[in-house]
Write an enzyme that holds these catalytic residues in place. Structure first.
Site, mmCIF file in Angstrom:
data_model
loop_
_atom_site.group_PDB
_atom_site.id
_atom_site.type_symbol
_atom_site.label_atom_id
_atom_site.label_comp_id
_atom_site.label_asym_id
_atom_site.label_seq_id
_atom_site.Cartn_x
_atom_site.Cartn_y
_atom_site.Cartn_z
ATOM 1 N N VAL A 1 0.834 -1.202 0.000
ATOM 2 C CA VAL A 1 0.000 0.000 0.000
ATOM 3 C C VAL A 1 0.870 1.253 0.000
ATOM 4 O O VAL A 1 0.690 2.165 -0.807
ATOM 5 C CB VAL A 1 -0.962 -0.023 1.209
ATOM 6 C CG1 VAL A 1 -1.673 1.314 1.373
ATOM 7 C CG2 VAL A 1 -1.992 -1.133 1.038
ATOM 8 N N PHE B 1 -16.727 -10.352 -8.604
ATOM 9 C CA PHE B 1 -16.529 -11.154 -7.385
ATOM 10 C C PHE B 1 -17.569 -12.258 -7.214
ATOM 11 O O PHE B 1 -17.921 -12.634 -6.115
ATOM 12 C CB PHE B 1 -16.433 -10.246 -6.140
ATOM 13 C CG PHE B 1 -15.078 -9.600 -6.066
ATOM 14 C CD1 PHE B 1 -14.753 -8.563 -6.926
ATOM 15 C CD2 PHE B 1 -14.112 -10.063 -5.190
ATOM 16 C CE1 PHE B 1 -13.480 -7.993 -6.917
ATOM 17 C CE2 PHE B 1 -12.841 -9.498 -5.176
ATOM 18 C CZ PHE B 1 -12.538 -8.467 -6.037
ATOM 19 N N CYS C 1 -5.226 -9.973 2.397
ATOM 20 C CA CYS C 1 -6.291 -9.074 2.879
ATOM 21 C C CYS C 1 -7.562 -9.791 3.305
ATOM 22 O O CYS C 1 -7.948 -9.727 4.474
ATOM 23 C CB CYS C 1 -6.612 -8.041 1.808
ATOM 24 S SG CYS C 1 -5.253 -6.889 1.571
ATOM 25 N N ASN D 1 -14.504 -5.186 2.202
ATOM 26 C CA ASN D 1 -13.797 -6.451 1.986
ATOM 27 C C ASN D 1 -14.660 -7.638 2.397
ATOM 28 O O ASN D 1 -14.662 -8.672 1.731
ATOM 29 C CB ASN D 1 -12.460 -6.457 2.737
ATOM 30 C CG ASN D 1 -11.352 -5.817 1.900
ATOM 31 O OD1 ASN D 1 -11.604 -5.360 0.789
ATOM 32 N ND2 ASN D 1 -10.151 -5.788 2.419
HETATM 33 C C1 UDX Z 1 -8.650 -7.087 -1.850
HETATM 34 C C2 UDX Z 1 -9.711 -6.009 -2.188
HETATM 35 O O1 UDX Z 1 -10.270 -6.280 -3.476
HETATM 36 C C3 UDX Z 1 -9.097 -4.620 -2.145
HETATM 37 O O2 UDX Z 1 -10.090 -3.644 -2.354
HETATM 38 C C4 UDX Z 1 -8.450 -4.412 -0.776
HETATM 39 O O3 UDX Z 1 -7.826 -3.153 -0.725
HETATM 40 C C5 UDX Z 1 -7.447 -5.509 -0.487
HETATM 41 O O4 UDX Z 1 -8.078 -6.789 -0.582
HETATM 42 P P1 UDX Z 1 -6.640 -8.302 -3.150
HETATM 43 O O5 UDX Z 1 -6.483 -9.148 -1.924
HETATM 44 O O6 UDX Z 1 -5.439 -7.692 -3.776
HETATM 45 O O7 UDX Z 1 -7.658 -7.071 -2.867
HETATM 46 O O8 UDX Z 1 -7.305 -9.234 -4.272
HETATM 47 P P2 UDX Z 1 -8.740 -9.432 -4.934
HETATM 48 O O9 UDX Z 1 -8.638 -9.164 -6.377
HETATM 49 O O10 UDX Z 1 -9.796 -8.745 -4.200
HETATM 50 O O11 UDX Z 1 -8.907 -11.023 -4.751
HETATM 51 C C6 UDX Z 1 -8.929 -11.619 -3.452
HETATM 52 C C7 UDX Z 1 -9.090 -13.106 -3.560
HETATM 53 O O12 UDX Z 1 -10.400 -13.432 -3.983
HETATM 54 C C8 UDX Z 1 -8.153 -13.802 -4.548
HETATM 55 O O13 UDX Z 1 -7.666 -15.004 -3.965
HETATM 56 C C9 UDX Z 1 -9.029 -14.099 -5.731
HETATM 57 O O14 UDX Z 1 -8.591 -15.210 -6.476
HETATM 58 C C10 UDX Z 1 -10.363 -14.376 -5.050
HETATM 59 N N1 UDX Z 1 -11.532 -14.141 -5.907
HETATM 60 C C11 UDX Z 1 -11.805 -12.894 -6.385
HETATM 61 C C12 UDX Z 1 -12.394 -15.211 -6.194
HETATM 62 O O15 UDX Z 1 -12.160 -16.345 -5.757
HETATM 63 N N2 UDX Z 1 -13.489 -14.970 -6.952
HETATM 64 C C13 UDX Z 1 -13.799 -13.738 -7.450
HETATM 65 O O16 UDX Z 1 -14.824 -13.609 -8.117
HETATM 66 C C14 UDX Z 1 -12.915 -12.667 -7.156
#
Ligand code: UDX
Length: 431
Positions: free
Chosen positions: A12, A250, A261, A209
């Site tokens: 960050v 998502f 996160c 989140n």
């Molecule tokens: C997340 C939040 O999106 C972000 O706003 C916050 O600041 C930090 O946490 P990040 O952890 O970088 O970001 O990744 P993100 O793209 O949100 O994915 C998180 C997890 O969810 C990943 O393991 C991803 O594979 C999974 N995911 C995401 C799914 O399994 N399905 C989805 O549809 C979307």
């Protein structure tokens, strides 16, 4: 132009510093890891994040961004000081606030004039009050200050884009004095700015989140119903996502969420709620569903392979999601570790994650590309949906594999096409 200091050069802090410099602010990034500071000042980038290296180099060269190990240097430079240090989980799921507290103390000790101190780290609601108390206590020169909450919503893998083009900026304040300066920091980003009290701003981050994780677990729960009924999860979430009130983002079923996160923030939020007297059972179920995804997937592997001992399994994708090298709480670990324990041999490939993966998975074979990872294997497992896997030559893949069996944990291939090509193919929520 605002003079800004960012304390903490993790994901960050570093991306925020580079983007603030990019839009014209004068930025100093502070870190107490002097080796890291020297590495950054010399043009090195400790993490893989698309677009970050260019941004850092460009702004260091133009003098808008520099790094220092001295907090007093950073405090003297800035009108606005951002705290962007880790808030890791404790074993019970609550948040370890040691780093934030220490930075607040150090900043307070170095202040000689009015400063705005902004909390950017993800923190429990009511942290602002504690940070303000701490600064007041260690504020040697008794200068005036304001504490602000300004949560960060960037995602790894697209952090630069998220930061330069945010959906919104949340600014939590206790009074009016810091508002204009905070708006000056964010005006160049041309995003809606919402000003709230500090507690609300802090809550927005955990609420977001948790809601996104809830969407993922909802899709994963639906995928179980799809498998039991013969429906197709991709079609179901497409149909849902076109409803503007729901949205398609998502809702991808798969091996569940991982990373630094979501798992930590959802645990923290459950804990925070508990402390405030509320049993957040909805989120506990989100966590349960997420944990079950790996177990369900392993069951599929066992149903087909029966015994995995002495079998060779190829794995494509190790990082917790595409476009990052981050292995923290990567779902791939929940698949690979049990397979290793049962005596399987693992050959793996990830476009960026292999160096970091070696710390987590020292006992697997790392391959130069996807084709090398499938040579002679009894089965292939897909753990992360890197784009390059979607354009693999499937006929070549099949010819290289010992047995053409694919367990697709991210639904990257079309089941019909895989069947036509002669693969034994299992994915999530689809037949
Ligand atoms: C997340 C939040 O999106 C972000 O706003 C916050 O600041 C930090 O946490 P990040 O952890 O970088 O970001 O990744 P993100 O793209 O949100 O994915 C998180 C997890 O969810 C990943 O393991 C991803 O594979 C999974 N995911 C995401 C799914 O399994 N399905 C989805 O549809 C979307």
């Amino acid at each position: 132009m605002v003079k800004i200091t960012i304390v903490g050069t993790g994901y960050v802090g570093l991306v925020t510093g580079a983007c603030f410099a990019e839009v014209g602010h004068q930025v100093v990034c502070v870190d107490n890891d002097l080796k890291k500071v020297a590495f950054l000042q010399g043009g090195g980038i400790p993490i893989y994040e698309p677009g970050l290296e260019e941004l850092v180099k460009k702004n260091v060269a133009s003098g808008k961004l520099r790094f220092t190990g001295q907090i007093a240097d950073g405090v003297a430079h800035a009108e606005v000081i951002f705290i962007a240090v880790p808030t890791p989980p404790k074993p019970d799921g609550s948040v370890d606030m040691t780093f934030v507290e220490r930075v607040a103390r150090e900043v307070a000790g170095a202040m000689t004039e009015y400063k705005i101190i902004v909390d950017k780290s993800t923190v429990p609601v009511k942290t602002g009050e504690k940070v303000a108390q701490t600064i007041k206590r260690y504020n040697k020169q008794k200068v005036e200050f304001d504490v602000v909450s300004n949560p960060e919503f960037l995602r790894e893998g697209c952090a630069v884009g998220d930061l330069l083009h945010p959906d919104r900026v949340v600014i939590g304040v206790a009074g009016d004095r810091p508002v204009e300066k905070m708006k000056a920091v964010y005006t160049p980003f041309q995003a809606p700015i919402i000003v709230t009290d500090i507690n609300s701003a802090e809550l927005i981050k955990h609420a977001c989140n948790s809601f996104l994780a809830l969407k993922i677990s909802y899709a994963n729960a639906l995928s179980v119903i799809c498998e039991a009924s013969g429906a197709n999860i991709t079609d179901v979430v497409t149909g849902m996502g076109l409803d503007k009130r729901i949205g398609r983002a998502f809702l991808n079923a798969g091996l569940g969420y991982g990373g630094s996160c979501f798992p930590k923030d959802i645990s923290a939020f459950v804990h925070i709620a508990q402390e405030l007297g509320y049993d957040f059972r909805l989120l506990q179920e989100v966590q349960n569903i997420n944990a079950e995804q790996a177990a369900r997937f392993l069951k599929k592997i066992h149903e087909t392979l029966w015994i995995v001992k002495d079998k060779t399994i190829g794995v494509l994708g190790l990082a917790f999601k595409p476009d990052t090298d981050d292995m923290r709480l990567a779902p791939s670990l929940d698949i690979i570790r049990p397979l290793l324990k049962e005596g399987a041999k693992i050959k793996a490939y990830d476009p960026q994650g292999m160096e970091k993966a070696k710390e987590f998975l020292p006992d697997i074979e790392y391959c130069r590309d996807a084709y090398a990872a499938v040579e002679g294997v009894d089965a292939l497992v897909i753990c992360t949906e890197w784009k390059e896997f979607q354009s693999l030559d499937l006929a070549k893949l099949k010819s290289l594999m010992g047995h053409p069996t694919v367990f697709d944990g991210r639904n990257i291939f079309d089941p019909k096409r895989m069947a036509e090509l002669g693969f034994t193919y299992a994915s999530i929520g689809r037949r």
